[in-house]
Design a protein around this motif. Structure first.
Motif, PDB file in Angstrom:
ATOM      1  N   GLY A   1      -1.577  -4.039  -6.175  1.00 59.76           N
ATOM      2  CA  GLY A   1      -1.289  -4.841  -7.241  1.00 59.76           C
ATOM      3  C   GLY A   1      -0.417  -4.227  -8.453  1.00 59.76           C
ATOM      4  O   GLY A   1       0.541  -4.457  -8.811  1.00 59.76           O
ATOM      5  N   LEU A   2      -1.120  -2.928  -8.633  1.00 58.18           N
ATOM      6  CA  LEU A   2      -0.373  -2.243  -9.991  1.00 58.18           C
ATOM      7  C   LEU A   2       0.952  -1.641  -9.425  1.00 58.18           C
ATOM      8  O   LEU A   2       1.846  -1.655 -10.472  1.00 58.18           O
ATOM      9  CB  LEU A   2      -1.376  -1.048 -10.295  1.00 58.18           C
ATOM     10  N   PHE A   3       1.164  -1.552  -8.366  1.00 53.18           N
ATOM     11  CA  PHE A   3       2.472  -0.968  -7.963  1.00 53.18           C
ATOM     12  C   PHE A   3       3.697  -2.075  -7.730  1.00 53.18           C
ATOM     13  O   PHE A   3       4.698  -1.721  -7.794  1.00 53.18           O
ATOM     14  CB  PHE A   3       2.497  -0.383  -6.369  1.00 53.18           C
ATOM     15  N   ILE A   4       3.302  -3.211  -8.075  1.00 55.72           N
ATOM     16  CA  ILE A   4       4.372  -4.273  -7.733  1.00 55.72           C
ATOM     17  C   ILE A   4       5.262  -4.166  -9.062  1.00 55.72           C
ATOM     18  O   ILE A   4       6.570  -4.128  -8.551  1.00 55.72           O
ATOM     19  CB  ILE A   4       3.695  -5.662  -7.889  1.00 55.72           C
ATOM     20  N   PRO A   5       5.011  -3.938 -10.251  1.00 61.13           N
ATOM     21  CA  PRO A   5       5.853  -3.803 -11.299  1.00 61.13           C
ATOM     22  C   PRO A   5       6.843  -2.698 -11.150  1.00 61.13           C
ATOM     23  O   PRO A   5       7.758  -2.462 -11.657  1.00 61.13           O
ATOM     24  CB  PRO A   5       5.326  -3.761 -12.377  1.00 61.13           C
ATOM     25  N   ILE A   6       6.079  -1.480 -10.552  1.00 60.67           N
ATOM     26  CA  ILE A   6       6.908  -0.076 -10.471  1.00 60.67           C
ATOM     27  C   ILE A   6       7.811  -0.112  -9.207  1.00 60.67           C
ATOM     28  O   ILE A   6       8.913   0.222  -9.386  1.00 60.67           O
ATOM     29  CB  ILE A   6       5.905   1.001 -10.303  1.00 60.67           C
ATOM     30  N   PHE A   7       7.321  -0.601  -7.948  1.00 53.93           N
ATOM     31  CA  PHE A   7       7.965  -0.232  -6.619  1.00 53.93           C
ATOM     32  C   PHE A   7       8.383  -1.709  -6.049  1.00 53.93           C
ATOM     33  O   PHE A   7       9.035  -1.788  -5.064  1.00 53.93           O
ATOM     34  CB  PHE A   7       6.983   0.389  -5.796  1.00 53.93           C
ATOM     35  N   GLY A   8       7.912  -2.836  -6.971  1.00 55.74           N
ATOM     36  CA  GLY A   8       8.426  -4.138  -6.182  1.00 55.74           C
ATOM     37  C   GLY A   8       7.349  -4.433  -5.141  1.00 55.74           C
ATOM     38  O   GLY A   8       6.353  -4.142  -4.799  1.00 55.74           O
ATOM     39  N   LEU A   9       8.235  -5.018  -4.036  1.00 52.12           N
ATOM     40  CA  LEU A   9       7.348  -5.522  -3.016  1.00 52.12           C
ATOM     41  C   LEU A   9       7.913  -5.046  -1.676  1.00 52.12           C
ATOM     42  O   LEU A   9       9.010  -4.333  -1.568  1.00 52.12           O
ATOM     43  CB  LEU A   9       7.611  -7.131  -2.771  1.00 52.12           C
ATOM     44  N   GLY A  10       7.107  -4.878  -0.487  1.00 52.88           N
ATOM     45  CA  GLY A  10       7.464  -4.585   0.623  1.00 52.88           C
ATOM     46  C   GLY A  10       7.098  -3.117   0.896  1.00 52.88           C
ATOM     47  O   GLY A  10       6.138  -2.725   0.691  1.00 52.88           O
ATOM     48  N   TYR A  11       7.781  -2.524   1.888  1.00 52.15           N
ATOM     49  CA  TYR A  11       7.613  -1.175   2.310  1.00 52.15           C
ATOM     50  C   TYR A  11       7.073  -0.142   1.319  1.00 52.15           C
ATOM     51  O   TYR A  11       6.146   0.603   1.418  1.00 52.15           O
ATOM     52  CB  TYR A  11       8.754  -0.527   3.331  1.00 52.15           C
ATOM     53  N   LEU A  12       8.061   0.029   0.344  1.00 54.95           N
ATOM     54  CA  LEU A  12       7.759   1.149  -0.553  1.00 54.95           C
ATOM     55  C   LEU A  12       6.608   1.128  -1.309  1.00 54.95           C
ATOM     56  O   LEU A  12       5.810   2.334  -1.267  1.00 54.95           O
ATOM     57  CB  LEU A  12       8.931   1.110  -1.830  1.00 54.95           C
ATOM     58  N   PRO A  13       6.026   0.161  -1.892  1.00 58.50           N
ATOM     59  CA  PRO A  13       4.768   0.389  -2.607  1.00 58.50           C
ATOM     60  C   PRO A  13       3.501   0.367  -1.658  1.00 58.50           C
ATOM     61  O   PRO A  13       2.782   1.145  -1.823  1.00 58.50           O
ATOM     62  CB  PRO A  13       4.371  -1.007  -3.348  1.00 58.50           C
ATOM     63  N   ALA A  14       3.758  -0.011  -0.313  1.00 56.56           N
ATOM     64  CA  ALA A  14       2.644   0.090   0.772  1.00 56.56           C
ATOM     65  C   ALA A  14       2.718   1.496   0.999  1.00 56.56           C
ATOM     66  O   ALA A  14       1.594   2.239   1.136  1.00 56.56           O
ATOM     67  CB  ALA A  14       3.136  -0.731   1.832  1.00 56.56           C
ATOM     68  N   VAL A  15       3.849   2.206   1.432  1.00 58.71           N
ATOM     69  CA  VAL A  15       3.879   3.493   1.607  1.00 58.71           C
ATOM     70  C   VAL A  15       3.294   4.702   0.516  1.00 58.71           C
ATOM     71  O   VAL A  15       2.425   5.374   0.913  1.00 58.71           O
ATOM     72  CB  VAL A  15       5.370   4.039   2.098  1.00 58.71           C
ATOM     73  N   VAL A  16       3.814   4.355  -0.676  1.00 56.98           N
ATOM     74  CA  VAL A  16       3.286   5.140  -1.517  1.00 56.98           C
ATOM     75  C   VAL A  16       1.715   5.184  -1.918  1.00 56.98           C
ATOM     76  O   VAL A  16       1.129   6.046  -1.834  1.00 56.98           O
ATOM     77  CB  VAL A  16       4.020   4.701  -2.961  1.00 56.98           C
ATOM     78  N   ALA A  17       1.265   3.949  -1.743  1.00 55.50           N
ATOM     79  CA  ALA A  17      -0.478   3.879  -1.935  1.00 55.50           C
ATOM     80  C   ALA A  17      -1.062   4.490  -0.706  1.00 55.50           C
ATOM     81  O   ALA A  17      -1.921   5.250  -0.660  1.00 55.50           O
ATOM     82  CB  ALA A  17      -0.638   2.350  -2.141  1.00 55.50           C
ATOM     83  N   LEU A  18      -0.438   4.083   0.608  1.00 51.09           N
ATOM     84  CA  LEU A  18      -0.985   4.807   1.619  1.00 51.09           C
ATOM     85  C   LEU A  18      -0.903   6.330   1.638  1.00 51.09           C
ATOM     86  O   LEU A  18      -2.024   7.283   1.831  1.00 51.09           O
ATOM     87  CB  LEU A  18      -0.291   4.512   2.978  1.00 51.09           C
ATOM     88  N   VAL A  19       0.084   6.857   1.096  1.00 53.05           N
ATOM     89  CA  VAL A  19       0.337   8.338   1.070  1.00 53.05           C
ATOM     90  C   VAL A  19      -0.948   8.919   0.231  1.00 53.05           C
ATOM     91  O   VAL A  19      -1.460   9.838   0.297  1.00 53.05           O
ATOM     92  CB  VAL A  19       1.661   8.841   0.448  1.00 53.05           C
ATOM     93  N   MET A  20      -1.117   8.093  -0.902  1.00 51.53           N
ATOM     94  CA  MET A  20      -2.116   8.875  -1.820  1.00 51.53           C
ATOM     95  C   MET A  20      -3.562   8.818  -1.338  1.00 51.53           C
ATOM     96  O   MET A  20      -4.210   9.841  -1.328  1.00 51.53           O
ATOM     97  CB  MET A  20      -2.125   7.877  -3.156  1.00 51.53           C
ATOM     98  N   TYR A  21      -3.651   7.614  -0.506  1.00 53.72           N
ATOM     99  CA  TYR A  21      -5.034   7.474  -0.010  1.00 53.72           C
ATOM    100  C   TYR A  21      -5.212   8.727   1.198  1.00 53.72           C
ATOM    101  O   TYR A  21      -6.482   9.139   1.557  1.00 53.72           O
ATOM    102  CB  TYR A  21      -5.317   6.162   0.863  1.00 53.72           C
ATOM    103  N   GLY A  22      -4.180   8.879   1.993  1.00 61.33           N
ATOM    104  CA  GLY A  22      -4.439   9.678   3.329  1.00 61.33           C
ATOM    105  C   GLY A  22      -4.266  11.044   2.892  1.00 61.33           C
ATOM    106  O   GLY A  22      -4.581  11.969   3.938  1.00 61.33           O
ATOM    107  N   LEU A  23      -4.058  11.618   1.557  1.00 59.19           N
ATOM    108  CA  LEU A  23      -3.867  13.070   1.279  1.00 59.19           C
ATOM    109  C   LEU A  23      -5.154  14.001   1.235  1.00 59.19           C
ATOM    110  O   LEU A  23      -5.094  14.983   1.948  1.00 59.19           O
ATOM    111  CB  LEU A  23      -3.113  12.944  -0.266  1.00 59.19           C
ATOM    112  N   LEU A  24      -6.270  13.295   0.913  1.00 59.31           N
ATOM    113  CA  LEU A  24      -7.311  14.131   0.889  1.00 59.31           C
ATOM    114  C   LEU A  24      -8.031  14.777   2.051  1.00 59.31           C
ATOM    115  O   LEU A  24      -8.174  16.059   2.187  1.00 59.31           O
ATOM    116  CB  LEU A  24      -8.680  13.338   0.134  1.00 59.31           C
ATOM    117  N   PRO A  25      -8.123  14.086   2.984  1.00 61.00           N
ATOM    118  CA  PRO A  25      -8.666  14.565   4.221  1.00 61.00           C
ATOM    119  C   PRO A  25      -7.783  15.947   4.832  1.00 61.00           C
ATOM    120  O   PRO A  25      -8.277  16.903   5.354  1.00 61.00           O
ATOM    121  CB  PRO A  25      -8.665  13.469   5.365  1.00 61.00           C
TER     122      PRO A  25
END
Lengths: 400, 216
Positions: free
Chosen positions: B71-95
Motif C-alpha cells: 500500500g505504501l508503495f502506491i504513491p512512490i511506484f504507482g501500480l503494477g509490476y514495479l511496486p510488486a517487484v520492489v517489495a518482493l526484493v525486500m522480503y527475499g533478501l534476508l535468507p
C-alpha cells in the motif's frame, strides 16, 4: 638461500613481540627444522617467509633477492606450502588440487596433466585417484597429495608446518621416511616446523631450537645439538637419552661390518665344516640361491650331524637393511639370538654381519666431547650432510 | 469438490495466465535478490559489525506487514509490476544474504590459508574456493526465499500487481457467492504448484552446480 634479517613481528594489541629480532640463514638443499615449545613463535616465523604473516620489521631475502616488499602472491607461487591440516580443496578433484599453481602460472593443459601424473607417481598415489575427491582419501593419502600440490610448480623452497602432525604414529613414521627419500632426489630448501624434537632430529639437516619470541637457543646439526647442547634450555628440550637419540642419526652403512664366514644352503656338509674350521667364529651363516640369509649353523650342530642344511641350526632372523639406523639395529640385536644382526641390501641379499662389539665401539665415539661450537659454513657440509658422523667414527676408532 | 473441478476445467486458461504472471514477478525478484544478496554477503562476511547491520536491516524488512508495504508503495511506484517487484526484493533478501554470509564463514580457515599460501589473491580465493564451497548453503537460502516470495506475491494484487493474488482477493471480496471459494482455492493451489515447481528447479540447479566432492 633464505636469509632472515632482524625479523620481528608484533601482533596488534599485544605488548610483547611474537618474534623478536630474528636473524637466520638457511642453506640451499637443506631441511631446516624450527623446533620449540608451543607459543615460541616458530610458526609465525615460518609464515613470515611467504608473508602469510607480514613482518613488522626486518627483511627477508630469497636467493639473494629482497622479497620483503614484492607482490606477496607472486612470491607465494615460488614457495611450496604445506600446513598441518593440509587444506586440500574439497570441491576439486585430486588432479585439480595438484594443478592449482601450474594453472595460475598459465601452464598449458598437456604440461599440467603430465606434471600431475609425475607427481602422483612421486608420492606413491595410484593414477586412478586423479578424478577422485579429497573426502575419498585416507589421512596419509591426503598428506601425500598436500606435498604433491606444494611441489607442483617445482618451487625451490618449501615451507612445511607440522606436515605430519595429523596422522597416526605409524603412518607418520612412514611418511617421514618417504619424504626423506624424496628429498634425496629433489633437494629442495625446506623450512620445517614441529614441536617434536624427535621429528626434528630425524628430519633436520640443521635444527634451530627456539625459545620464546623465536630467540635462537641453538642452530646446529642434529649431531651437534645432541652431543653438545648450547645451554640448559636446549638440554631440557632434547629431554632424556640424547645418546640413544643420536643412534638414530647414524646409519648401519656408516660402520664397518664384522668379517663373517658364509656358506650356501646348497653346499655339502663337508664344505660347510671346512668353512667352520677356517674361522674363529662359532657360527656360519648359510645363504640361499638368491643370496638371502637362510640359517645360522653352529660348530656342534654341523660336526657329526647329517641333518639336511635347510633344517640344521636355527633360522636366520634379526635382519636389517643397510640404510637402517643404529637405534633400530641395536633394537633388533637385543632381541636376536647371538647379539648380532645380519645386514642386507634393499633386495634382501646378504651384505654383512654386525655384532654388538662393533656397535658399542661406534657408540663410544659419539660420547659428548668438546667440539667446535661455530657453525660450519654450508660448503663444507653440503656434499655429505652427515659427514661429521663418519669422521667421528674413524677418528674415535684410533683415539681410544 | 466437483464444482471446483468444473471451475478449473472451464477457466484453466485464466488461472494459467495469472500463474505465469505470478511466476514471472517472483522470478524477477529472486534474480535481483540473488545478485544483491550474494554481492552484499561477499562484501560484509569478513566484517562482523557491518555484517550484523546488514542482517538487522534485511530482517527488519521482513517484519513489515506486506499488505501495508504494498500500500505504501502506491504513491512512490504507482501500480503494477514495479511496486510488486520492489517489495518482493525486500522480503527475499534476508535468507539469501544470511546464507551467503554463513556459507562463506563456514569455509575451513585451513583451506583459505592453503589457497593464500599458493599465491591466490583475494578475488581468486573468493571465486575459485570460497564461493564454490559456500554454494550449497547459498542455494538453500535461495530456496527459502522462493517459498517466502511465492506466498507474499499473492498480496501484490493490492497494487494491481500480476499473479494469483488477483483471484484470491476477488474471491475473498465476494464470500458467499457460489464462485468465491473456487477462486480462492484455485489461487492457493496455483501458488502451491508453482512453489513446488520452483523448489524442484532450484534443487536440481543446486545438485548440478555443486561439486561431487562436497555433496553429501
Amino acid at each position: 638461500m633464505i636469509r632472515l634479517e632482524d625479523l620481528s613481528k608484533v601482533f596488534p594489541a599485544q605488548d610483547e613481540a611474537a618474534v623478536d629480532d630474528l636473524s637466520l640463514e638457511i642453506y640451499e638443499g637443506e631441511i631446516v627444522v624450527l623446533v620449540g615449545p608451543s607459543g615460541c613463535g616458530k610458526t609465525t616465523t615460518m609464515k613470515m617467509i611467504n608473508r602469510i604473516i607480514e613482518p613488522t620489521s626486518g627483511r627477508i631475502f630469497l636467493q639473494g633477492e629482497d622479497v620483503t616488499r614484492v607482490n606477496p602472491d607472486n612470491l607465494r607461487r615460488r614457495i611450496g606450502y604445506v600446513i598441518q591440516q593440509i587444506g586440500l580443496f574439497p570441491h576439486l578433484t585430486i588432479a585439480d588440487n595438484i594443478a592449482t599453481v601450474p594453472k595460475m602460472l598459465g601452464w598449458d593443459k598437456e604440461r599440467t596433466s603430465k606434471r600431475v601424473d609425475e607427481l602422483l607417481e612421486t608420492v606413491g598415489i595410484d593414477l586412478s585417484y586423479r578424478d577422485r575427491y579429497p573426502k575419498e582419501l585416507s589421512g596419509g593419502q591426503r598428506q601425500r597429495i598436500g606435498v604433491a600440490r606444494a611441489m607442483a610448480a617445482d618451487p625451490p623452497i618449501m615451507l612445511m608446518d607440522e606436515p605430519f602432525g595429523a596422522v597416526d604414529p605409524i603412518t607418520r613414521d612412514r611418511l617421514q621416511d618417504e619424504f626423506l627419500r624424496l628429498q634425496q632426489e629433489i633437494r629442495k630448501t625446506i623450512v620445517f616446523v614441529t614441536h617434536d624434537i624427535d621429528e626434528a632430529i630425524k628430519m633436520g639437516d640443521r635444527i634451530a631450537i627456539l625459545k620464546q619470541q623465536s630467540k635462537i637457543a641453538q642452530y646446529d646439526t642434529p649431531e651437534r645439538i645432541l652431543t653438545d647442547p648450547a645451554d640448559e634450555f636446549v638440554q631440557d628440550f632434547i629431554g632424556s637419552g640424547p645418546s640413544i637419540k643420536r643412534l638414530s642419526l647414524s646409519r648401519i652403512s656408516d660402520i664397518e661390518t664384522a668379517d663373517w664366514p658364509v656358506a650356501r644352503l646348497t653346499d655339502s656338509h663337508d664344505e660347510v665344516r671346512e668353512k667352520m674350521r677356517s674361522t674363529s667364529r662359532d657360527h656360519v651363516l648359510l645363504l640361499d640361491e638368491q643370496e638371502k640369509p637362510g640359517r645360522w649353523v653352529g660348530k656342534e650342530e654341523i660336526q657329526h650331524d647329517d641333518t639336511p642344511l635347510e633344517e640344521s641350526g636355527r633360522p636366520a632372523v634379526a635382519i636389517v637393511e643397510a640404510n637402517a639406523n643404529l637405534y633400530d639395529t641395536l633394537d633388533t640385536m637385543i632381541t636376536s639370538y647371538k647379539g648380532s644382526a645380519i645386514i642386507v641390501d634393499e633386495g634382501g641379499r646378504y651384505k654383512g654381519v654386525v655384532d654388538f662389539d662393533t656397535v658399542l665401539e661406534a657408540i663410544n665415539t659419539m660420547r659428548p666431547h668438546e667440539q667446535d661450537r661455530h657453525m660450519s659454513p654450508p660448503e663444507e657440509e653440503q656434499e655429505q650432510p652427515r659427514e661429521g658422523t663418519e669422521r667421528d667414527l674413524q677418528d674415535g676408532g684410533e683415539g681410544r | 469438490m466437483s464444482s471446483f473441478l468444473e471451475y478449473i476445467s472451464l477457466s484453466w486458461d485464466h488461472v494459467l495466465e495469472l500463474a505465469i504472471g505470478h511466476a514471472i514477478v517472483v522470478a524477477i525478484a529472486l534474480v535481483i535478490d540473488i545478485v544483491i544478496g550474494v554481492s552484499l554477503g561477499v562484501l560484509v562476511y569478513r566484517r562482523e559489525n557491518v555484517a550484523n547491520v546488514a542482517l538487522a536491516i534485511t530482517s527488519t524488512f521482513l517484519t513489515i506487514p506486506s499488505f501495508a508495504l504494498f500500500g505504501l508503495f502506491i504513491p512512490i511506484f504507482g501500480l503494477g509490476y514495479l511496486p510488486a517487484v520492489v517489495a518482493l526484493v525486500m522480503y527475499g533478501l534476508l535468507p539469501i544474504l544470511r546464507n551467503t554470509v554463513a556459507g562463506l564463514r563456514s569455509v575451513d580457515p585451513a583451506i583459505a590459508e592453503s589457497a593464500q599460501g599458493m599465491g591466490m589473491n583475494a578475488r581468486e580465493r573468493l571465486l575459485r574456493i570460497e564461493l564454490p564451497l559456500a554454494w550449497p548453503v547459498i542455494i538453500t537460502g535461495v530456496r527459502v526465499s522462493t517459498m517466502l516470495l511465492m506466498g507474499i506475491a499473492a498480496i501484490a494484487a493490492v497494487v494491481n500487481g500480476p499473479g494469483l493474488g488477483e483471484d484470491i482477493f476477488s474471491g475473498l471480496a465476494r464470500v458467499g457467492s457460489p464462485t468465491a471459494l473456487n477462486l480462492v482455492i484455485g489461487g492457493i493451489l496455483g501458488i502451491i504448484v508453482l512453489a513446488l515447481l520452483f523448489d524442484t528447479f532450484f534443487n536440481l540447479v543446486g545438485k548440478l552446480t555443486t561439486s561431487r566432492g562436497i555433496r553429501d
